[in-house]
Design a protein around this motif. Structure first.
Motif, PDB file in Angstrom:
ATOM      1  N   UNK A   1      18.265  17.672  12.151  1.00 63.01           N
ATOM      2  CA  UNK A   1      19.374  17.716  13.093  1.00 63.01           C
ATOM      3  C   UNK A   1      19.601  16.356  13.735  1.00 63.01           C
ATOM      4  N   UNK A   2      20.830  15.884  13.674  1.00 63.56           N
ATOM      5  CA  UNK A   2      21.147  14.585  14.246  1.00 63.56           C
ATOM      6  C   UNK A   2      21.432  14.670  15.739  1.00 63.56           C
ATOM      7  N   UNK A   3      21.937  15.820  16.197  1.00 60.25           N
ATOM      8  CA  UNK A   3      22.323  15.955  17.602  1.00 60.25           C
ATOM      9  C   UNK A   3      21.766  17.254  18.179  1.00 60.25           C
ATOM     10  N   UNK A   4      20.440  17.389  18.306  1.00 61.83           N
ATOM     11  CA  UNK A   4      19.870  18.642  18.798  1.00 61.83           C
ATOM     12  C   UNK A   4      20.286  18.963  20.223  1.00 61.83           C
ATOM     13  N   UNK A   5      20.686  17.957  20.986  1.00 60.37           N
ATOM     14  CA  UNK A   5      21.063  18.198  22.375  1.00 60.37           C
ATOM     15  C   UNK A   5      22.339  19.030  22.490  1.00 60.37           C
ATOM     16  N   UNK A   6      23.087  19.166  21.398  1.00 57.91           N
ATOM     17  CA  UNK A   6      24.336  19.921  21.434  1.00 57.91           C
ATOM     18  C   UNK A   6      24.121  21.427  21.363  1.00 57.91           C
ATOM     19  N   UNK A   7      22.934  21.881  20.924  1.00 55.77           N
ATOM     20  CA  UNK A   7      22.706  23.316  20.799  1.00 55.77           C
ATOM     21  C   UNK A   7      22.743  24.051  22.138  1.00 55.77           C
ATOM     22  N   UNK A   8      22.061  23.554  23.178  1.00 50.76           N
ATOM     23  CA  UNK A   8      22.198  24.239  24.474  1.00 50.76           C
ATOM     24  C   UNK A   8      23.637  24.277  24.964  1.00 50.76           C
ATOM     25  N   UNK A   9      24.407  23.237  24.672  1.00 53.69           N
ATOM     26  CA  UNK A   9      25.815  23.224  25.062  1.00 53.69           C
ATOM     27  C   UNK A   9      26.578  24.333  24.351  1.00 53.69           C
ATOM     28  N   UNK A  10      26.297  24.524  23.063  1.00 54.37           N
ATOM     29  CA  UNK A  10      26.945  25.609  22.326  1.00 54.37           C
ATOM     30  C   UNK A  10      26.574  26.955  22.932  1.00 54.37           C
ATOM     31  N   UNK A  11      25.299  27.157  23.229  1.00 51.12           N
ATOM     32  CA  UNK A  11      24.864  28.420  23.831  1.00 51.12           C
ATOM     33  C   UNK A  11      25.590  28.670  25.144  1.00 51.12           C
ATOM     34  N   UNK A  12      25.747  27.634  25.942  1.00 53.30           N
ATOM     35  CA  UNK A  12      26.431  27.769  27.226  1.00 53.30           C
ATOM     36  C   UNK A  12      27.902  28.125  27.034  1.00 53.30           C
ATOM     37  N   UNK A  13      28.555  27.477  26.076  1.00 51.12           N
ATOM     38  CA  UNK A  13      29.972  27.752  25.826  1.00 51.12           C
ATOM     39  C   UNK A  13      30.176  29.175  25.310  1.00 51.12           C
ATOM     40  N   UNK A  14      29.281  29.622  24.443  1.00 49.60           N
ATOM     41  CA  UNK A  14      29.386  30.987  23.933  1.00 49.60           C
ATOM     42  C   UNK A  14      29.171  32.000  25.055  1.00 49.60           C
ATOM     43  N   UNK A  15      28.154  31.761  25.874  1.00 51.99           N
ATOM     44  CA  UNK A  15      27.862  32.687  26.970  1.00 51.99           C
ATOM     45  C   UNK A  15      29.024  32.751  27.953  1.00 51.99           C
ATOM     46  N   UNK A  16      29.618  31.610  28.268  1.00 51.89           N
ATOM     47  CA  UNK A  16      30.772  31.596  29.174  1.00 51.89           C
ATOM     48  C   UNK A  16      31.932  32.398  28.595  1.00 51.89           C
ATOM     49  N   UNK A  17      32.152  32.247  27.287  1.00 55.14           N
ATOM     50  CA  UNK A  17      33.275  32.976  26.661  1.00 55.14           C
ATOM     51  C   UNK A  17      33.010  34.483  26.672  1.00 55.14           C
ATOM     52  N   UNK A  18      31.779  34.881  26.424  1.00 57.99           N
ATOM     53  CA  UNK A  18      31.443  36.308  26.427  1.00 57.99           C
ATOM     54  C   UNK A  18      31.593  36.889  27.830  1.00 57.99           C
TER      55      UNK A  18
END
Length: 311
Positions: free
Chosen positions: A25-42
């Motif tokens: 993974x080149x940008x592992x720091x982006x995974x928590x951001x994805x989790x946050x965006x998904x949770x906000x949308x849900x």
């Protein structure tokens, strides 16, 4: 890296486990951001209960939201049924060209009493015109997936057995799936004897199908081809650019909508995405939610933005 996030979506508490393979993974720091965006949308859908599993076969990225929570499987249970049919073909217990007498009469798992399906409640009314004729196993497989035919599904379950489909799924690592019965067994439904799954288990099966670990190469190729011909494409496929191949199976019952997919971005290995939803009475709201989750995952996986269909 492992990050644990917690959030509440309706009444369902979601534990978001985010992990990656450091070497890939080149940008592992982006995974928590994805989790946050998904949770906000849900969270934007009051009362919704949602599970998400994402596996990137290119990078090793992995994300789970409520992934071990059991949901009614609806028609996603047709994935393990298809796996068992194709494994039976590989074991020479069946042939794809073997013809099966198609009958609209099945036995309840509760007491063995007979029940039949209503063409008006099935998304594939065409199959009912073939009742009383002999239909090749290959045709039943095709209709079970591309049109989500309940009649074809029950015919195949009668042929291979729900228990075998369940055992196959468990042997492949999908240990929480329960394939108990065919579709529209009203007595079983009333008794709470339902087919169930988790998003993590469906992700396991799809990843193993893609890696050709669930079936031999020829059978895996056939299964993928049929999943790619799915005709109900309003959920995960609608969240990625038009023309992107998506091998997937949807499922729906009252206030419940699912999609389980392998997505093939151009020029790179695919990713697996499973989204399960319930307690959303308006199906259009559930569909919009799945589309948006698909779009957010696409943007994370590919690094490109995309305006989903209907926006």
């Amino acid at each position: 890296m492992h990050v644990l996030l917690r959030g509440t979506v309706g009444a369902l508490v979601l534990a978001a486990a985010v992990s990656c393979a450091p070497a890939a993974v080149q940008h592992p720091e982006r995974l928590p951001s994805l989790a946050s965006r998904l949770t906000d949308r849900i969270r934007a859908v009051p009362g919704a209960e949602v599970a998400v599993s994402y596996r990137d076969l290119a990078t090793g990225d992995s994300l789970d939201l409520g992934a071990d929570v059991d949901f009614h499987a609806a028609s996603t249970m047709k994935i393990p049924v298809m796996l068992e049919v194709l494994r039976s073909v590989e074991a020479r217990r069946l042939r794809l060209d073997q013809e099966v007498l198609l009958e609209n009469r099945f036995q309840s798992i509760v007491d063995g009493s007979s029940y039949s399906l209503d063409a008006g409640d099935d998304s594939d009314s065409l199959m009912y015109t073939r009742v009383g004729t002999r239909v090749p196993v290959r045709d039943l497989l095709e209709r079970m997936i591309v049109r989500s035919s309940n009649l074809a599904t029950n015919a195949l379950i009668a042929l291979v057995g729900a228990a075998r489909a369940n055992e196959t799924a468990h042997a492949l690592g999908a240990t929480h799936i329960r394939v108990l019965r065919g579709v529209e067994d009203g007595k079983a439904f009333a008794a709470g004897m339902n087919n169930t799954t988790t998003s993590a288990d469906l992700a396991v099966l799809l990843e193993r199908i893609e890696r050709k670990e669930a079936l031999g190469a020829a059978s895996a190729g056939l299964m993928k081809e049929i999943l790619l011909r799915q005709e109900f494409n309003g959920e995960i496929p609608a969240g990625v650019p038009a023309g992107t191949p998506v091998a997937h199976k949807t499922g729906s019952i009252t206030a419940t909508l699912h999609d389980a997919a392998i997505v093939y971005p151009s020029g790179r290995p695919p990713y697996v995405l499973v989204v399960l939803t319930r307690k959303i009475p308006d199906e259009s709201v559930a569909r919009r939610l799945i589309v948006d989750i698909s779009r957010l995952v696409w943007e994370h996986a590919t690094g490109t933005s995309h305006v989903a269909e209907g926006r």
